[in-house]
Design a protein around this motif. Sequence first.
Motif, PDB file in Angstrom:
ATOM      1  N   VAL A   1       0.879  -1.179   0.000  1.00 15.39           N
ATOM      2  CA  VAL A   1       0.000   0.000   0.000  1.00 15.39           C
ATOM      3  C   VAL A   1       0.907   1.217   0.000  1.00 15.39           C
ATOM      4  N   PHE A   2       0.633   2.146  -0.904  1.00 17.68           N
ATOM      5  CA  PHE A   2       1.451   3.357  -1.012  1.00 17.68           C
ATOM      6  C   PHE A   2       0.584   4.576  -0.744  1.00 17.68           C
ATOM      7  N   TRP A   3       1.108   5.491   0.066  1.00 11.45           N
ATOM      8  CA  TRP A   3       0.514   6.824   0.094  1.00 11.45           C
ATOM      9  C   TRP A   3       1.624   7.832   0.228  1.00 11.45           C
ATOM     10  N   SER A   4       1.341   9.028  -0.257  1.00  7.12           N
ATOM     11  CA  SER A   4       2.343  10.081  -0.291  1.00  7.12           C
ATOM     12  C   SER A   4       1.943  11.184   0.664  1.00  7.12           C
TER      13      SER A   4
ATOM     14  N   LYS B   1      -6.471   3.099 -11.952  1.00  9.52           N
ATOM     15  CA  LYS B   1      -5.231   2.324 -12.081  1.00  9.52           C
ATOM     16  C   LYS B   1      -4.491   2.182 -10.756  1.00  9.52           C
ATOM     17  N   GLY B   2      -4.715   3.100  -9.835  1.00 17.03           N
ATOM     18  CA  GLY B   2      -4.079   2.986  -8.521  1.00 17.03           C
ATOM     19  C   GLY B   2      -4.768   2.005  -7.599  1.00 17.03           C
ATOM     20  N   SER B   3      -5.870   1.383  -8.056  1.00 14.15           N
ATOM     21  CA  SER B   3      -6.628   0.480  -7.182  1.00 14.15           C
ATOM     22  C   SER B   3      -6.425  -0.982  -7.531  1.00 14.15           C
ATOM     23  N   ARG B   4      -5.739  -1.278  -8.620  1.00 15.29           N
ATOM     24  CA  ARG B   4      -5.718  -2.672  -9.087  1.00 15.29           C
ATOM     25  C   ARG B   4      -4.968  -3.596  -8.142  1.00 15.29           C
ATOM     26  N   MET B   5      -4.092  -3.046  -7.277  1.00 18.53           N
ATOM     27  CA  MET B   5      -3.353  -3.884  -6.344  1.00 18.53           C
ATOM     28  C   MET B   5      -3.898  -3.778  -4.912  1.00 18.53           C
ATOM     29  N   CYS B   6      -5.079  -3.191  -4.767  1.00 10.64           N
ATOM     30  CA  CYS B   6      -5.649  -3.003  -3.426  1.00 10.64           C
ATOM     31  C   CYS B   6      -6.352  -4.280  -2.947  1.00 10.64           C
ATOM     32  N   GLY B   7      -6.375  -4.465  -1.627  1.00  9.73           N
ATOM     33  CA  GLY B   7      -7.095  -5.580  -1.021  1.00  9.73           C
ATOM     34  C   GLY B   7      -6.219  -6.805  -0.851  1.00  9.73           C
ATOM     35  N   GLY B   8      -6.736  -7.740  -0.079  1.00  2.00           N
ATOM     36  CA  GLY B   8      -6.070  -9.022   0.073  1.00  2.00           C
ATOM     37  C   GLY B   8      -4.913  -9.047   1.058  1.00  2.00           C
ATOM     38  N   ILE B   9      -4.734  -7.989   1.826  1.00  4.82           N
ATOM     39  CA  ILE B   9      -3.628  -7.995   2.789  1.00  4.82           C
ATOM     40  C   ILE B   9      -3.921  -8.956   3.936  1.00  4.82           C
TER      41      ILE B   9
ATOM     42  N   PHE C   1      -2.665   2.457  -4.285  1.00  3.19           N
ATOM     43  CA  PHE C   1      -2.408   3.884  -4.059  1.00  3.19           C
ATOM     44  C   PHE C   1      -3.558   4.522  -3.290  1.00  3.19           C
ATOM     45  N   ILE C   2      -3.266   4.999  -2.075  1.00  2.00           N
ATOM     46  CA  ILE C   2      -4.232   5.700  -1.229  1.00  2.00           C
ATOM     47  C   ILE C   2      -3.832   7.174  -1.196  1.00  2.00           C
ATOM     48  N   HIS C   3      -4.772   8.032  -1.518  1.00  2.00           N
ATOM     49  CA  HIS C   3      -4.492   9.454  -1.736  1.00  2.00           C
ATOM     50  C   HIS C   3      -4.831  10.253  -0.481  1.00  2.00           C
ATOM     51  N   MET C   4      -3.812  10.890   0.114  1.00  2.00           N
ATOM     52  CA  MET C   4      -4.014  11.743   1.286  1.00  2.00           C
ATOM     53  C   MET C   4      -4.423  13.135   0.822  1.00  2.00           C
ATOM     54  N   VAL C   5      -5.599  13.592   1.253  1.00  2.00           N
ATOM     55  CA  VAL C   5      -6.109  14.907   0.840  1.00  2.00           C
ATOM     56  C   VAL C   5      -6.234  15.789   2.082  1.00  2.00           C
ATOM     57  N   TYR C   6      -5.565  16.941   2.030  1.00  2.00           N
ATOM     58  CA  TYR C   6      -5.554  17.849   3.183  1.00  2.00           C
ATOM     59  C   TYR C   6      -6.668  18.898   3.114  1.00  2.00           C
ATOM     60  N   ASP C   7      -6.751  19.568   1.985  1.00  2.00           N
ATOM     61  CA  ASP C   7      -7.705  20.676   1.883  1.00  2.00           C
ATOM     62  C   ASP C   7      -7.924  21.001   0.414  1.00  2.00           C
ATOM     63  N   GLN C   8      -8.914  21.845   0.179  1.00  2.00           N
ATOM     64  CA  GLN C   8      -9.148  22.403  -1.156  1.00  2.00           C
ATOM     65  C   GLN C   8      -9.070  23.929  -1.086  1.00  2.00           C
ATOM     66  N   ILE C   9      -8.072  24.414  -0.323  1.00  2.00           N
ATOM     67  CA  ILE C   9      -7.916  25.857  -0.157  1.00  2.00           C
ATOM     68  C   ILE C   9      -7.715  26.561  -1.501  1.00  2.00           C
ATOM     69  N   PRO C  10      -6.875  26.045  -2.429  1.00  2.00           N
ATOM     70  CA  PRO C  10      -6.720  26.764  -3.711  1.00  2.00           C
ATOM     71  C   PRO C  10      -8.039  26.932  -4.458  1.00  2.00           C
ATOM     72  N   GLU C  11      -8.843  25.862  -4.519  1.00  2.00           N
ATOM     73  CA  GLU C  11     -10.114  25.958  -5.226  1.00  2.00           C
ATOM     74  C   GLU C  11     -11.070  26.921  -4.522  1.00  2.00           C
ATOM     75  N   ARG C  12     -11.047  26.902  -3.209  1.00  2.00           N
ATOM     76  CA  ARG C  12     -12.003  27.701  -2.437  1.00  2.00           C
ATOM     77  C   ARG C  12     -11.618  29.179  -2.344  1.00  2.00           C
ATOM     78  N   THR C  13     -10.349  29.496  -2.570  1.00  2.00           N
ATOM     79  CA  THR C  13      -9.903  30.880  -2.342  1.00  2.00           C
ATOM     80  C   THR C  13      -9.417  31.557  -3.613  1.00  2.00           C
ATOM     81  N   GLY C  14      -9.614  30.921  -4.779  1.00  2.00           N
ATOM     82  CA  GLY C  14      -9.260  31.570  -6.041  1.00  2.00           C
ATOM     83  C   GLY C  14      -7.790  31.510  -6.394  1.00  2.00           C
ATOM     84  N   MET C  15      -6.995  30.666  -5.685  1.00  2.00           N
ATOM     85  CA  MET C  15      -5.589  30.498  -6.061  1.00  2.00           C
ATOM     86  C   MET C  15      -5.520  29.666  -7.339  1.00  2.00           C
ATOM     87  N   TYR C  16      -4.463  29.878  -8.116  1.00  2.00           N
ATOM     88  CA  TYR C  16      -4.313  29.129  -9.356  1.00  2.00           C
ATOM     89  C   TYR C  16      -4.029  27.656  -9.040  1.00  2.00           C
TER      90      TYR C  16
END
Length: 373
Positions: free
Chosen positions: A63-66, A343-351, A77-92
Motif C-alpha cells: 500500500v502506497f501513500w504520499s 489504475k491505482g486500485s488494481r493492487m488493493c485488497g487481500g492484505i 495507491f491511497i491518496h491523502m487529501v488535506y484541503d481544497q484551499i486553492p479551489e475555495r480561495t481563487g488560487m491558481y
Amino acid sequence: GGGGGGGVAKMWYNILPFMIDVVNKAGGMFTNCQVRQFTFEGAKNVMCHDLSRISRMEGEKKVFWSSYYRGTPDACFIHMVYDQIPERTGMYHGKDSEYWPRIDNLRHAGGFLSLSRATTDDMCELHKMCDRQFVATSDNRMAAVFWPRPKDAVEAFQKAKGITKPYFLAVGERYGYKNYGIFWDGIGRLRQEIRDKYMIVLVGKAPHKDEDTHGIQVLNLQNIDEEHLALLYTGAAAFVYPSKMEGFGMPPLEAAACGTNLILGPFHRDRMPQVFEDLAMYATTGKEMEEAMTRVFEGKTVEAKALIQRASGWGSDPKHGWNEVAKDYLEYMIHGPFRHGPKGSRMCGGIVQSPLDCRFVTTETGLELAPAT
C-alpha cells in the motif's frame, strides 16, 4: 515520501511513529520512501528520487501513500487529501501548478485519507468524489502540551514579554483567506475605553502596512515554542481566528484546551460547526467582531472547563490523540473498501485473510493490535 510544511509536516511526525510501531508488531514492514532526508526509527528508510522503485521493493501486497500528492500504479495507491484551499480561495490550481497532482490523482486512487469533515465535503462538492465509504476521515489532533497553565507561570511569562494589559491573541499567518481584515475593522469600531483596556498580542509577523491597528497597543512575538504558546493561550482574554478556509484549523482547539475563549470566523461557523457549536463566538464582519470583543469586555464569556472538556476529544486525552488518526488511516489502508477501476486500485485488497485481522486499539501510549476474536 514527499512532504509539505507546517501543519502537514506536524501531522506526519505525530502519526507515523504509531503506524510504524504497530505495523512492525503485526509482522509487516513499513518503508519510508524519502525524497529528502527524513528518517523514522523502526521504518526501512530508503531514498526515492522517483517512484519507479516501488515496483522493485519487496513485499507482495504493498500500500502506497504520499505525504504530498504523488501517486503510483505499482502499489495500492491511497491518496491523502488535506484541503481544497486553492479551489475555495481563487488560487491558481491548473495543470502546471503544485496543486494539480492532488486534483489529477483523485481520478487514479484506490481510496482516500482526509483530515476533516470539511475536506471530505469539499471532495464531493468540488470534485464529485462523493462515495464516503472510500474516504477515511479522521480529524487532525493537537499536541498534548496544551493544557491550562498555572497563574503564576502565566504572569511571569507576561511580565518577561512586556504584556501589561489583558490581551486578545492571534497566532500564525494573517494573509488573505485568514480574514484578519475583520479583526482590525472590529478593533476600529470598539469604544475607546475597550481599546484602552486591552492590547493585542500577535505571534508571528508584525502588523503589515495594510493592517490598521487603530491605535490599540500591539505586541509582536516570534519564535514561540508550544510550551510558551500554552502560557499565552492560558492568559489571553480571547483567542481570535477569523479564517474563511482551512483544512482542519488546529489553533482554536489548542486555545480551547487551555480554557481560552474563542472568536472564530466563517470556516468554523459554517464548515466545522460540530467542533465548538455554541462554545465559541463567531464573527464574519467587522461589526460582528466588535460585538464579540465587546462581549469579552462585558464578561459574557464561556467557562474554561466547558472549553477544556470539548477540546479533550481532539488530543488532550491520550486515547483520542494522533494515535486515533493513525488507527483510522491504517485500518482503512488494510481493509478498505477500495474503489474498482482506477489504475491505482488494481493492487488493493487481500492484505488480510479475515476482516477481524489487523485491527487496532488506542492506548495511553499509542496503538496495540486488538486481540483476535
